[in-house]
Design a protein around this motif. Structure first.
Motif, mmCIF file in Angstrom:
data_model
loop_
_atom_site.group_PDB
_atom_site.id
_atom_site.type_symbol
_atom_site.label_atom_id
_atom_site.label_comp_id
_atom_site.label_asym_id
_atom_site.label_seq_id
_atom_site.Cartn_x
_atom_site.Cartn_y
_atom_site.Cartn_z
ATOM 1 N N MET A 164 0.862 -1.174 0.000
ATOM 2 C CA MET A 164 0.000 0.000 0.000
ATOM 3 C C MET A 164 0.902 1.228 0.000
ATOM 4 O O MET A 164 2.003 1.192 0.549
ATOM 5 N N ARG A 165 0.408 2.311 -0.566
ATOM 6 C CA ARG A 165 1.162 3.568 -0.566
ATOM 7 C C ARG A 165 0.407 4.604 0.235
ATOM 8 O O ARG A 165 -0.814 4.736 0.117
ATOM 9 N N ASN A 176 -3.395 4.400 -0.734
ATOM 10 C CA ASN A 176 -3.601 4.293 -2.183
ATOM 11 C C ASN A 176 -4.522 5.383 -2.715
ATOM 12 O O ASN A 176 -5.116 5.245 -3.774
ATOM 13 N N MET A 177 -4.670 6.466 -1.966
ATOM 14 C CA MET A 177 -5.588 7.546 -2.297
ATOM 15 C C MET A 177 -7.026 7.044 -2.443
ATOM 16 O O MET A 177 -7.862 7.647 -3.108
ATOM 17 N N HIS A 178 -7.308 5.920 -1.795
ATOM 18 C CA HIS A 178 -8.637 5.325 -1.815
ATOM 19 C C HIS A 178 -9.332 5.471 -0.470
ATOM 20 O O HIS A 178 -10.520 5.752 -0.420
ATOM 21 N N ALA A 179 -8.612 5.201 0.603
ATOM 22 C CA ALA A 179 -9.230 5.112 1.921
ATOM 23 C C ALA A 179 -8.556 6.077 2.885
ATOM 24 O O ALA A 179 -7.329 6.152 2.944
ATOM 25 N N ARG A 180 -9.386 6.795 3.641
ATOM 26 C CA ARG A 180 -8.878 7.735 4.637
ATOM 27 C C ARG A 180 -8.781 7.031 5.990
ATOM 28 O O ARG A 180 -9.688 6.293 6.390
ATOM 29 N N ILE A 181 -7.695 7.250 6.689
ATOM 30 C CA ILE A 181 -7.535 6.684 8.034
ATOM 31 C C ILE A 181 -8.279 7.591 9.005
ATOM 32 O O ILE A 181 -7.933 8.764 9.185
ATOM 33 N N THR A 421 7.226 8.398 -7.203
ATOM 34 C CA THR A 421 7.584 7.019 -6.882
ATOM 35 C C THR A 421 6.354 6.145 -6.641
ATOM 36 O O THR A 421 5.325 6.594 -6.147
ATOM 37 N N ASP A 422 6.509 4.886 -7.017
ATOM 38 C CA ASP A 422 5.694 3.790 -6.501
ATOM 39 C C ASP A 422 4.203 3.899 -6.801
ATOM 40 O O ASP A 422 3.371 3.856 -5.899
ATOM 41 N N MET A 423 3.863 4.013 -8.076
ATOM 42 C CA MET A 423 2.503 3.650 -8.442
ATOM 43 C C MET A 423 2.470 2.127 -8.484
ATOM 44 O O MET A 423 3.380 1.485 -9.013
ATOM 45 N N LEU A 424 1.433 1.556 -7.921
ATOM 46 C CA LEU A 424 1.395 0.118 -7.703
ATOM 47 C C LEU A 424 0.563 -0.573 -8.775
ATOM 48 O O LEU A 424 -0.449 -0.037 -9.240
ATOM 49 N N GLY A 425 0.954 -1.777 -9.139
ATOM 50 C CA GLY A 425 0.190 -2.609 -10.049
ATOM 51 C C GLY A 425 0.207 -4.045 -9.585
ATOM 52 O O GLY A 425 1.070 -4.446 -8.793
ATOM 53 N N SER A 426 -0.722 -4.844 -10.090
ATOM 54 C CA SER A 426 -0.785 -6.239 -9.666
ATOM 55 C C SER A 426 0.358 -7.060 -10.238
ATOM 56 O O SER A 426 0.649 -8.142 -9.721
ATOM 57 N N ASN A 427 1.010 -6.561 -11.280
ATOM 58 C CA ASN A 427 2.120 -7.304 -11.881
ATOM 59 C C ASN A 427 3.407 -6.486 -11.944
ATOM 60 O O ASN A 427 4.311 -6.810 -12.692
#
Length: 450
Positions: A164-165, A176-181, A421-427
């Motif tokens: 996760m980023r 992941n800019m999806h969920a706020r803590i 840095t570090d955009m994430l992908g499944s592969n």
């Protein structure tokens, strides 16, 4: 070769974050809305084998059951007994990013389930993505750009754990800019819990992740499509794409872009023009410009994963590309004020006044640092009651030493720089760079824009 950029201390990686705020509206799905400190391999062992320190207040499962905000999350865990048992095991320490009932409500009502180009993900995979094999992921460690290794291990990542980023947005922390803590640092006997307001969907394939940000990656994606490489990239496992931004491509200039992306006006070896309206797809790759474009695209695709944590650990990293040539990536820690700490300044071989002054300054700094370390050791020795807290603080300081915000990542001795840095992908991973790199021996027909 291309224009070389000398490392600049004033450049900060997190400045690129502003463009991601625009993408937040795109990512606000049922799963969404809007470095890890230790090195990557520290987390690659089976994450269910952790053990150690005791805390008070029950296990992670006990804490979740006692808090009505997590009743839906507990229901999901009850169906995944193996994971539930691990979260209830006092000898297995971890951190859980627990979606609230409201997070599951958004997911159920709504708009989209966690899915990708290959269909919906298994709920167990989604939940494993919310579990981290480290009990010491505290809120003060989650700086912008930090990477968190999770319990989701994927063959498409070379059997490594997905990350996760962490993002900072309006002084709030997002995953992941999806969920706020929304609630932090709830301690349990075997770890800690952070509450989040959305279910975090694991990343999709690298190309799909780049499509989320067309204002940054549309030219690179167009290059994959024009050269027929898209399907190969989508099926590749465990890679790193060093993707030049749209602005980096623009700096090549109009004439070079026309040469690379269009065969119009170009001739084949026999002298005929190489573009046919009726059979454009078959004819395109036969012109020299398109062949050069394919080499450039392959030169920007590394055949291994290089997250920022890997680059900071190795400092000097070489990676084979899809083209067969090697890329060199150097991680330079920035000094206070932004200057690269590892930057070559030729002072070893010169005795100028400036170099002598710099060496005296560095000697004073080392002396001050030694004195401060001595004071810290004496303070820890005198205060036994705080020894445990001091140990944890030192552990966290080690993580902060590898804060991605304090590093520059330089490609091929300055030919390009990692600008985000570090955009994430499944592969694989995506590192955005600020310049298009040319393979050894290649020259474009026109001068670049400056």
């Amino acid at each position: 070769m291309g224009t070389h950029y000398e490392p600049s201390g004033e450049y900060r990686i997190e400045n690129v974050f502003s463009f991601l705020a625009v993408a937040s509206t795109v990512l606000s799905t049922a799963c969404a809305k809007p470095s890890w400190g230790l090195f990557a391999q520290d987390y690659e062992d089976d994450f269910m084998s952790m053990g150690g320190r005791r805390r008070e207040g029950g296990t992670i499962v006990d804490r979740l059951r006692d808090d009505k905000r997590f009743s839906k999350f507990v229901e999901v865990l009850e169906r995944e007994r193996g994971l539930r048992d691990d979260l209830g095991n006092r000898d297995k320490e971890m951190t859980v990013f627990a979606p609230t009932n409201e997070a599951f409500k958004h997911m159920e009502e709504g708009m989209h389930m966690c899915s990708g180009t290959k269909g919906k993900m298994d709920m167990k995979q989604i939940i494993m993505y919310h579990v981290a094999p480290d009990a010491d992921i505290m809120s003060d460690m989650m700086h912008a750009g930090a990477l968190i290794p999770t319990g989701l291990r994927l063959k498409s990542l070379g059997d490594r754990h997905q990350r996760m980023r962490v993002f900072k947005f309006h002084n709030e922390m997002w995953l992941n800019m999806h969920a706020r803590i929304v609630d932090m640092d709830m301690e349990a006997e075997n770890g800690r819990i952070h509450a989040i307001d959305r279910v975090v969907c694991p990343p999709m394939e690298v190309t799909e992740m780049m499509y989320i940000l067309p204002t940054k990656f549309s030219t690179f994606l167009s290059g994959l499509e024009r050269t027929g490489m898209m399907e190969k990239i989508e099926s590749e496992k465990g890679m790193t794409i060093f993707a030049p931004s749209n602005h980096a491509w623009q700096n090549l200039g109009f004439d070079n872009l026309r040469y690379l992306f269009s065969c119009m006006g170009q001739k084949e070896e026999g002298g005929r023009r190489r573009y046919d309206e009726r059979d454009g797809d078959r004819m395109r790759m036969r012109c020299k410009g398109m062949q050069d474009l394919k080499k450039i695209m392959e030169y920007h695709i590394g055949m291994d994963i290089a997250w920022s944590t890997d680059m900071m650990e190795k400092k000097d990293m070489r990676m084979e590309t899809m083209m067969g040539e090697e890329l060199e990536i150097k991680a330079m820690r920035m000094r206070r004020g932004g200057r690269d700490e590892d930057r070559d300044d030729d002072c070893d071989d010169h005795d100028s006044d400036d170099c002598r002054h710099r060496r005296r300054r560095d000697d004073r700094r080392r002396h001050d640092n030694d004195r401060h370390r001595h004071d810290d050791d004496r303070r820890r020795h005198d205060d036994d009651r705080r020894r445990h807290d001091d140990d944890r603080r030192r552990h966290n300081d080690d993580k902060k030493m590898h804060d991605v915000r304090k590093y520059n990542f330089i490609m091929n001795k300055g030919e390009a720089r990692v600008s985000f840095t570090d955009m994430l992908g499944s592969n694989g991973a995506i590192q955005m760079i600020d310049n298009v790199m040319l393979p050894p021996g290649m020259r474009l027909p026109h001068d670049r824009m400056m």
